[in-house]
Design a protein around this motif. Structure first.
Motif: not given
Length: 211
Positions: A178-200
């Motif tokens: 759950k904490t990992v999911e929270t960090h992941r969602a926070s990172a995507m929100r800050k970076l304005r990204m919506s997919s894993t490919a964008e994170l990569v």
């Protein structure tokens, strides 16, 4: 005899650092690690006085290694080596309890001085980096729109880009899913990204992972 642990995923870099360290008769290389997880394990096993750690390593970056050692109460000073001039990276390093920071390009000339400073209980930050950070801070203070990822969020993004699942990331970083999911969602929100490919792509662009 002072014990030095070297952590870098490139053999040629480790060999170069070892050669510099071994010019001092009272220093010994107590081990070499190729990723962050191995670096932590070797630090627990060999209890070095100093760890020379590359920032951009697989599994756990240099900051995450330092955070883990601090949590485990390992009394080892960490010297971060990096190729990147980054205000954010230096800030996160200081917050992680790191007192040594050196460019890889400066290692041949300044590694001995950096290790000596840490052994004497003094911090070491290359002057070139500090001057650049001061300049960048003044230039960007009035117009800084981007939201910064925390070091933990960067670690999660790095591991996502390396192909790890939320469960395996949690196991590596000692976090709940759950904490990992929270960090992941926070990172995507800050970076304005919506997919894993964008994170990569972000991780490759920021050199958190190799392309």
């Amino acid at each position: 005899m002072k014990r030095i642990l070297i952590a870098d995923d490139h053999e040629i870099v480790r060999s170069g650092l070892r050669a510099i360290v071994e010019t001092r008769s009272n220093w010994i290389v107590s081990g070499e690690a190729t990723d962050g997880e191995q670096a932590v394990a070797l630090a627990l096993e060999t209890r070095p006085d100093i760890m020379i750690v590359d920032y951009s390593m697989p599994i756990m970056n240099g900051l995450e290694v330092s955070r883990r050692l601090k949590a485990l109460r390992v009394r080892t000073e960490v010297l971060i080596l990096t190729m990147h001039e980054s205000e954010e990276l230096l800030t996160e390093a200081v917050l992680a309890g790191i007192r040594g920071f050196l460019f890889k390009s400066d290692a041949r000339k300044h590694l001995i001085s950096a290790v000596e400073a840490l052994l004497d209980g003094r911090p070491y930050f290359t002057n070139v980096l500090l001057e650049k950070l001061l300049h960048d801070y003044r230039a960007n203070k009035q117009n800084r729109a981007d939201m910064l990822l925390t070091s933990r969020e960067q670690s999660v993004v790095q591991l996502i880009a390396e192909g790890h699942t939320n469960r395996s990331i949690g196991a590596i970083l000692k976090l709940s899913v759950k904490t990992v999911e929270t960090h992941r969602a926070s990172a995507m929100r800050k970076l304005r990204m919506s997919s894993t490919a964008e994170l990569v792509r972000y991780a490759v662009r920021k050199k958190l992972v190799s392309p």
